[in-house]
Structure formats: structure tokens, C-alpha cells
Design a protein around this motif. Structure first.
Motif, PDB file in Angstrom:
ATOM      1  N   LYS A  63       0.818  -1.217   0.000  1.00 33.49           N
ATOM      2  CA  LYS A  63       0.000   0.000   0.000  1.00 33.49           C
ATOM      3  C   LYS A  63       0.850   1.264   0.000  1.00 33.49           C
ATOM      4  N   VAL A  64       0.286   2.289  -0.651  1.00 32.63           N
ATOM      5  CA  VAL A  64       0.854   3.631  -0.589  1.00 32.63           C
ATOM      6  C   VAL A  64      -0.240   4.588  -0.134  1.00 32.63           C
ATOM      7  N   ARG A  65       0.187   5.687   0.474  1.00 32.21           N
ATOM      8  CA  ARG A  65      -0.754   6.719   0.935  1.00 32.21           C
ATOM      9  C   ARG A  65      -0.523   8.000   0.140  1.00 32.21           C
ATOM     10  N   VAL A  66      -1.586   8.754  -0.031  1.00 33.44           N
ATOM     11  CA  VAL A  66      -1.502  10.064  -0.663  1.00 33.44           C
ATOM     12  C   VAL A  66      -0.969  11.048   0.375  1.00 33.44           C
ATOM     13  N   VAL A  67       0.067  11.799  -0.014  1.00 39.20           N
ATOM     14  CA  VAL A  67       0.666  12.782   0.889  1.00 39.20           C
ATOM     15  C   VAL A  67       0.883  14.099   0.160  1.00 39.20           C
ATOM     16  N   GLU A  68       0.977  15.150   0.956  1.00 42.17           N
ATOM     17  CA  GLU A  68       1.353  16.462   0.445  1.00 42.17           C
ATOM     18  C   GLU A  68       2.785  16.709   0.885  1.00 42.17           C
ATOM     19  N   VAL A  69       3.646  17.121  -0.065  1.00 46.52           N
ATOM     20  CA  VAL A  69       5.051  17.354   0.245  1.00 46.52           C
ATOM     21  C   VAL A  69       5.481  18.738  -0.223  1.00 46.52           C
ATOM     22  N   VAL A  70       6.541  19.242   0.416  1.00 46.35           N
ATOM     23  CA  VAL A  70       7.184  20.485   0.011  1.00 46.35           C
ATOM     24  C   VAL A  70       8.692  20.224  -0.033  1.00 46.35           C
ATOM     25  N   GLU A  71       9.410  21.090  -0.713  1.00 47.73           N
ATOM     26  CA  GLU A  71      10.866  21.036  -0.641  1.00 47.73           C
ATOM     27  C   GLU A  71      11.266  21.788   0.620  1.00 47.73           C
ATOM     28  N   PRO A  72      11.950  21.122   1.557  1.00 50.02           N
ATOM     29  CA  PRO A  72      12.290  21.778   2.820  1.00 50.02           C
ATOM     30  C   PRO A  72      13.496  22.695   2.684  1.00 50.02           C
ATOM     31  N   ALA A  73      13.713  23.504   3.703  1.00 47.88           N
ATOM     32  CA  ALA A  73      14.926  24.320   3.769  1.00 47.88           C
ATOM     33  C   ALA A  73      16.114  23.387   3.967  1.00 47.88           C
ATOM     34  N   ILE A  74      17.236  23.749   3.371  1.00 43.53           N
ATOM     35  CA  ILE A  74      18.443  22.924   3.414  1.00 43.53           C
ATOM     36  C   ILE A  74      19.609  23.800   3.849  1.00 43.53           C
ATOM     37  N   GLU A  75      20.495  23.238   4.675  1.00 46.93           N
ATOM     38  CA  GLU A  75      21.685  23.957   5.117  1.00 46.93           C
ATOM     39  C   GLU A  75      22.815  23.739   4.123  1.00 46.93           C
ATOM     40  N   ILE A  76      23.538  24.840   3.826  1.00 47.33           N
ATOM     41  CA  ILE A  76      24.626  24.790   2.845  1.00 47.33           C
ATOM     42  C   ILE A  76      25.650  25.867   3.165  1.00 47.33           C
ATOM     43  N   LEU A  77      26.903  25.617   2.796  1.00 45.06           N
ATOM     44  CA  LEU A  77      27.955  26.618   2.935  1.00 45.06           C
ATOM     45  C   LEU A  77      27.966  27.497   1.689  1.00 45.06           C
ATOM     46  N   VAL A  78      28.057  28.818   1.909  1.00 46.82           N
ATOM     47  CA  VAL A  78      28.114  29.759   0.786  1.00 46.82           C
ATOM     48  C   VAL A  78      29.223  30.780   1.032  1.00 46.82           C
ATOM     49  N   ASP A  79      29.591  31.455  -0.032  1.00 45.38           N
ATOM     50  CA  ASP A  79      30.544  32.556   0.043  1.00 45.38           C
ATOM     51  C   ASP A  79      29.928  33.644   0.939  1.00 45.38           C
ATOM     52  N   PRO A  80      30.688  34.177   1.886  1.00 43.61           N
ATOM     53  CA  PRO A  80      30.124  35.179   2.803  1.00 43.61           C
ATOM     54  C   PRO A  80      29.540  36.405   2.103  1.00 43.61           C
ATOM     55  N   ARG A  81      30.048  36.748   0.914  1.00 49.67           N
ATOM     56  CA  ARG A  81      29.537  37.929   0.201  1.00 49.67           C
ATOM     57  C   ARG A  81      28.110  37.740  -0.288  1.00 49.67           C
ATOM     58  N   THR A  82      27.669  36.491  -0.436  1.00 47.65           N
ATOM     59  CA  THR A  82      26.306  36.241  -0.920  1.00 47.65           C
ATOM     60  C   THR A  82      25.338  35.939   0.221  1.00 47.65           C
ATOM     61  N   ALA A  83      25.844  35.862   1.446  1.00 44.83           N
ATOM     62  CA  ALA A  83      25.016  35.459   2.593  1.00 44.83           C
ATOM     63  C   ALA A  83      24.237  36.643   3.151  1.00 44.83           C
ATOM     64  N   ILE A  84      23.166  36.984   2.488  1.00 47.58           N
ATOM     65  CA  ILE A  84      22.299  38.086   2.919  1.00 47.58           C
ATOM     66  C   ILE A  84      20.894  37.525   3.068  1.00 47.58           C
ATOM     67  N   VAL A  85      20.362  37.582   4.290  1.00 48.45           N
ATOM     68  CA  VAL A  85      19.030  37.037   4.552  1.00 48.45           C
ATOM     69  C   VAL A  85      18.002  37.711   3.648  1.00 48.45           C
ATOM     70  N   GLY A  86      17.182  36.886   3.004  1.00 46.42           N
ATOM     71  CA  GLY A  86      16.140  37.386   2.121  1.00 46.42           C
ATOM     72  C   GLY A  86      16.562  37.492   0.674  1.00 46.42           C
ATOM     73  N   SER A  87      17.867  37.395   0.397  1.00 45.12           N
ATOM     74  CA  SER A  87      18.319  37.530  -0.983  1.00 45.12           C
ATOM     75  C   SER A  87      18.112  36.225  -1.756  1.00 45.12           C
ATOM     76  N   LYS A  88      17.968  36.371  -3.066  1.00 46.23           N
ATOM     77  CA  LYS A  88      17.866  35.224  -3.960  1.00 46.23           C
ATOM     78  C   LYS A  88      19.160  35.182  -4.760  1.00 46.23           C
ATOM     79  N   VAL A  89      19.805  34.018  -4.730  1.00 47.12           N
ATOM     80  CA  VAL A  89      21.091  33.883  -5.405  1.00 47.12           C
ATOM     81  C   VAL A  89      21.111  32.612  -6.247  1.00 47.12           C
TER      82      VAL A  89
END
Length: 142
Positions: A63-89
Motif C-alpha cells: 500500500k501507498v498513501r496520498v501525501v502532500e510534500v514540500v521542498e524543505p529548507a536545506i543547510e549549505i555553505l556559501v561565500d560570505p559575500r552572498t550570505a544576505i538574509v532574504g536575498s535570492k542567489v
């Protein structure tokens, strides 16, 4: 949010999984479009809701069940110059050869070139004499 099917024993809110692509029996299954057709190979998903609908499945102990899924937040290392909260990079993996940090350099679920939104700055991390920022991101879809 995406609707998909997961094995009955895995159908629990909060469970995260990485979709690697359809198994052989899925290719001829009448539910494939809903089950695996809504998922992208290599992406991480988190179950947010389990619905009271089930179907038979040769892969998941019946058996399988119907579920709702989202892509969760993921932790990653980035260059400090791009690390601005709210920015899209555009994601560019940093150069950190430390095997203990591999999951933060190239976390499963993200690909170089993805557009991500920086949600939170978590820490400063050093690798091979360079400083990076550990951030929590979520992928922005086109």
C-alpha cells in the motif's frame, strides 16, 4: 505543495526523503503520473500532510498513501559575500575539500545553478583557510 504517493509505513508528517527516480514497476503503473510524475529526481521532499487515501502498490508492502510534500529548507555553505538574509542567489558550490563538510558543500536536494532564497545565517565555518557562511536556504522554482 506537491501531491504524491509514499509507502504506508513512511507516510508520516515531517519525514524527509530524496527522490532518485522511478523504479522499474513504476513505469507501467496506472498511478505513476501522480506518484512519481510530480517529483524531480535528486530533490529532497518533506511530508507535510498525510491524506486518508491509500492505493495498492507492488513496491511498498502492498500500500501507498496520498501525501502532500514540500521542498524543505536545506543547510549549505556559501561565500560570505552572498550570505544576505532574504536575498535570492544562483547557487555556486564552494571549494571545501574537507570530507566531514561534504554534506554542507553539496547537500542532496540542491544542484549548482539552482536559484535559492537565503532564509537564515546559522554560523561561520572555516575550511582550508577560507571562511564560509552556513546558511539555510529554500529553492526558488521558476
Amino acid at each position: 505543495m506537491v501531491i504524491t504517493l509514499v509507502g504506508e509505513k513512511l507516510a508520516k508528517p515531517g519525514l524527509e526523503f530524496i527522490y532518485y527516480g522511478p523504479a522499474e514497476p513504476c513505469k507501467s503503473c496506472r498511478l505513476a503520473r501522480v506518484c512519481v510524475g510530480n517529483l524531480e529526481p535528486g530533490r529532497r521532499y518533506k511530508i507535510v500532510k498525510v491524506r486518508n487515501i491509500e492505493h495498492s502498490c507492488p513496491l511498498h508492502e502492498g500500500k501507498v498513501r496520498v501525501v502532500e510534500v514540500v521542498e524543505p529548507a536545506i543547510e549549505i555553505l556559501v561565500d560570505p559575500r552572498t550570505a544576505i538574509v532574504g536575498s535570492k542567489v544562483t547557487l555556486k558550490f564552494v571549494d571545501c575539500p574537507d570530507p566531514e563538510k561534504a554534506d554542507l558543500v553539496k547537500p542532496e536536494g540542491l544542484f549548482e545553478g539552482d536559484t535559492v532564497k537565503i532564509l537564515e545565517i546559522l554560523d561561520d565555518v572555516e575550511c582550508s583557510g577560507r571562511r564560509y557562511k552556513l546558511v539555510r536556504v529554500v529553492r526558488e522554482k521558476e
